[in-house]
Design a protein around this motif. Structure first.
Motif, PDB file in Angstrom:
ATOM      1  N   GLY A 101       0.798  -1.213   0.000  1.00  0.00           N
ATOM      2  CA  GLY A 101       0.000   0.000   0.000  1.00  0.00           C
ATOM      3  C   GLY A 101       0.831   1.263   0.000  1.00  0.00           C
ATOM      4  O   GLY A 101       1.991   1.259   0.431  1.00  0.00           O
ATOM      5  N   TRP A 102       0.213   2.344  -0.449  1.00  0.00           N
ATOM      6  CA  TRP A 102       0.929   3.611  -0.579  1.00  0.00           C
ATOM      7  C   TRP A 102       0.734   4.545   0.606  1.00  0.00           C
ATOM      8  O   TRP A 102       1.500   5.484   0.776  1.00  0.00           O
ATOM      9  CB  TRP A 102       0.509   4.333  -1.861  1.00  0.00           C
ATOM     10  N   VAL A 103      -0.293   4.297   1.424  1.00  0.00           N
ATOM     11  CA  VAL A 103      -0.552   5.168   2.561  1.00  0.00           C
ATOM     12  C   VAL A 103       0.595   5.056   3.562  1.00  0.00           C
ATOM     13  O   VAL A 103       0.978   3.950   3.962  1.00  0.00           O
ATOM     14  CB  VAL A 103      -1.881   4.808   3.245  1.00  0.00           C
ATOM     15  N   PHE A 104       1.130   6.200   3.953  1.00  0.00           N
ATOM     16  CA  PHE A 104       2.290   6.226   4.842  1.00  0.00           C
ATOM     17  C   PHE A 104       1.992   7.134   6.025  1.00  0.00           C
ATOM     18  O   PHE A 104       2.010   8.356   5.905  1.00  0.00           O
ATOM     19  CB  PHE A 104       3.525   6.713   4.081  1.00  0.00           C
ATOM     20  N   SER A 105       1.699   6.532   7.146  1.00  0.00           N
ATOM     21  CA  SER A 105       1.462   7.257   8.382  1.00  0.00           C
ATOM     22  C   SER A 105       2.081   6.475   9.517  1.00  0.00           C
ATOM     23  O   SER A 105       2.316   5.263   9.397  1.00  0.00           O
ATOM     24  CB  SER A 105      -0.035   7.466   8.624  1.00  0.00           C
ATOM     25  N   TYR A 106       2.327   7.150  10.629  1.00  0.00           N
ATOM     26  CA  TYR A 106       3.045   6.513  11.720  1.00  0.00           C
ATOM     27  C   TYR A 106       2.353   5.250  12.223  1.00  0.00           C
ATOM     28  O   TYR A 106       3.007   4.229  12.468  1.00  0.00           O
ATOM     29  CB  TYR A 106       3.220   7.492  12.885  1.00  0.00           C
ATOM     30  N   ASP A 107       1.042   5.300  12.378  1.00  0.00           N
ATOM     31  CA  ASP A 107       0.326   4.150  12.912  1.00  0.00           C
ATOM     32  C   ASP A 107       0.373   2.949  11.976  1.00  0.00           C
ATOM     33  O   ASP A 107       0.190   1.809  12.423  1.00  0.00           O
ATOM     34  CB  ASP A 107      -1.125   4.516  13.236  1.00  0.00           C
ATOM     35  N   ARG A 108       0.631   3.184  10.713  1.00  0.00           N
ATOM     36  CA  ARG A 108       0.693   2.094   9.741  1.00  0.00           C
ATOM     37  C   ARG A 108       2.090   1.507   9.584  1.00  0.00           C
ATOM     38  O   ARG A 108       2.243   0.410   9.055  1.00  0.00           O
ATOM     39  CB  ARG A 108       0.191   2.572   8.377  1.00  0.00           C
ATOM     40  N   VAL A 109       3.099   2.223  10.028  1.00  0.00           N
ATOM     41  CA  VAL A 109       4.471   1.753   9.835  1.00  0.00           C
ATOM     42  C   VAL A 109       5.174   1.365  11.126  1.00  0.00           C
ATOM     43  O   VAL A 109       6.179   0.646  11.077  1.00  0.00           O
ATOM     44  CB  VAL A 109       5.324   2.806   9.094  1.00  0.00           C
TER      45      VAL A 109
END
Length: 128
Positions: A101-109
């Motif tokens: 996925g392309w969404v990049f946010s702290y909670d996702r990484v």
């Protein structure tokens, strides 16, 4: 779909540097955001660094900011972790991980549960 293999770990003295590599195989590497995690003996696995699909955005654990640098080369299907000014507390097994996925946010990484694929790990030992 994605196979990850870490390399570059080893023994280094405090204040030294080490560069970890993660080689990826499989389809569409550039569609995965990549991360590095580490786990020391008797401790929980912790987030270290992450990088977006293009490499334009990164996140770091506070304790490694200014010392570690994550990068990627999509043409080579590889992600790297340059570690400078190493401390004994950096000693751990380091793992690379991939999440689609392309969404990049702290909670996702920063959460291991968000990653679909993991490498086998490479040992980093920093002597005092």
């Amino acid at each position: 779909q994605v196979q990850l293999v870490e390399s570059g770990g080893g023994l280094v003295q405090a204040g030294g540097s080490l560069r970890l590599s993660c080689a990826a195989s499989g389809r569409t590497f550039s569609t995965y955001r990549m991360g590095w995690f580490r786990q020391a003996p008797g401790k929980e696995r912790e987030f270290v660094a992450a990088i977006s699909l293009s490499g334009a955005n990164t996140y770091y654990l506070d304790s490694v900011k200014g010392r570690f640098s994550i990068s990627r080369d999509n043409a080579k299907n590889a992600v790297y972790l340059q570690m400078n000014s190493l401390k004994p507390d950096d000693t751990a097994v380091y793992y690379c991980a991939a999440a689609y996925g392309w969404v990049f946010s702290y909670d996702r990484v920063a959460t291991g549960d968000k990653y679909e694929y993991w490498g086998q790990g490479t040992q980093v030992t920093v002597s005092s």
